[in-house]
Design a protein around this motif. Structure first.
Motif, PDB file in Angstrom:
ATOM      1  N   GLY A 163       0.895  -1.145   0.116  1.00 52.71           N
ATOM      2  CA  GLY A 163      -0.074   0.079   0.053  1.00 52.71           C
ATOM      3  C   GLY A 163       0.896   1.246   0.092  1.00 52.71           C
ATOM      4  N   LYS A 164       2.158   1.261  -0.206  1.00 48.14           N
ATOM      5  CA  LYS A 164       3.069   2.366  -0.065  1.00 48.14           C
ATOM      6  C   LYS A 164       3.814   2.618  -1.541  1.00 48.14           C
ATOM      7  CE  LYS A 164       2.397   2.661   4.335  1.00 48.14           C
ATOM      8  NZ  LYS A 164       1.417   3.784   4.832  1.00 48.14           N
ATOM      9  N   LYS A 210      -2.751   9.067  -6.854  1.00 48.76           N
ATOM     10  CA  LYS A 210      -3.676   8.348  -7.291  1.00 48.76           C
ATOM     11  C   LYS A 210      -4.636   9.046  -8.156  1.00 48.76           C
ATOM     12  CE  LYS A 210      -7.046   4.855  -5.866  1.00 48.76           C
ATOM     13  NZ  LYS A 210      -7.690   4.191  -4.729  1.00 48.76           N
TER      14      LYS A 210
END
Lengths: 120, 109
Positions: free
Chosen positions: A42-43, B105
């Motif tokens: 997740g990094k 993102k």
């Protein structure tokens, strides 16, 4: 076609060791610097180490100095990362990466990665 | 160590619209900056190097600009396959100790 295939990942206890391998094909392996880049779950991405064509120069991110060793075998078209004294924070997907220039710059090609999990 | 800072952390944009992603270096990296795209479960893919040169096979809707400490990645008309995480990376050091930004993102609005 350039291919980089990592192997050797797995579950290891804190303080343990692991050796990652990267099998290279589709290019003249001995002509290029090679690198390892990792990504914790997740990094983001973190450059770990790189090695010159003949193995005479090696560089590391500060957090792995003295614990990790990058090496290569040009006869076998293979790159390695020996990881000792592993810590929980070393848990990550480790990618083998190639810069198709005479010096390491950006990474043109990446392997699919191998997951290293450090946990008791 | 050169620190790379990307903004925003998350960007919500509708398909067909333009997306602008930023990357800032803590000191000048000249034009020694690359951009990568990463989709879930995949390795990163090189998009841009030299701050503005598209890598082989990268569509023209991707463009990079900037030099020194301020850089931008622009996607002119977002396609569904462009929603991913984008990273910048500087390679201005010698010895070659490189750093990445923390990522942006890009999500569908």
């Amino acid at each position: 076609e350039v291919q980089l295939v990592e192997s050797g990942g797995g579950l290891v206890q804190p303080g343990g060791s692991l050796r990652l391998s990267c099998a290279a094909s589709g290019f003249t392996f001995s002509s290029y610097w090679m690198s390892w880049v990792r990504q914790a779950p997740g990094k983001g991405l973190e450059w770990v180490a790189n090695i010159k064509q003949d193995g005479s120069e090696k560089y590391y991110v500060d957090s792995v100095k003295g614990r990790f060793t990058i090496s290569r075998d040009n006869a076998k078209n293979s790159l390695y990362l020996q990881m000792n004294s592993l810590r929980a924070e070393d848990t990550a997907v480790y990618y083998c990466a190639l810069s198709i220039t005479m010096i390491p710059v950006y990474f043109d090609y990446w392997g699919q990665g191998t997951l290293v999990t450090v946990s008791s | 160590e050169i620190v790379m800072t990307q903004s925003p952390a998350t960007l919500s944009v509708s398909p067909g619209e333009r997306a602008t992603l930023s990357c800032r270096a803590s000191q000048s990296v000249s034009s020694n900056l690359a951009w990568y795209q990463q989709k879930p479960g995949q390795a990163p893919r090189l998009l841009i190097y030299g701050a503005s040169t598209r890598a082989t096979g990268i569509p023209a809707r991707f463009s990079g600009s900037g030099s020194g400490t301020e850089f931008t990645l622009t996607i002119s008309s977002l396609q569904s396959e462009d929603f991913a995480v984008y990273y910048c990376q500087q390679y201005n050091n010698w010895p070659p100790v490189y750093t990445f930004g923390q990522g942006t993102k890009l999500e569908i609005k």
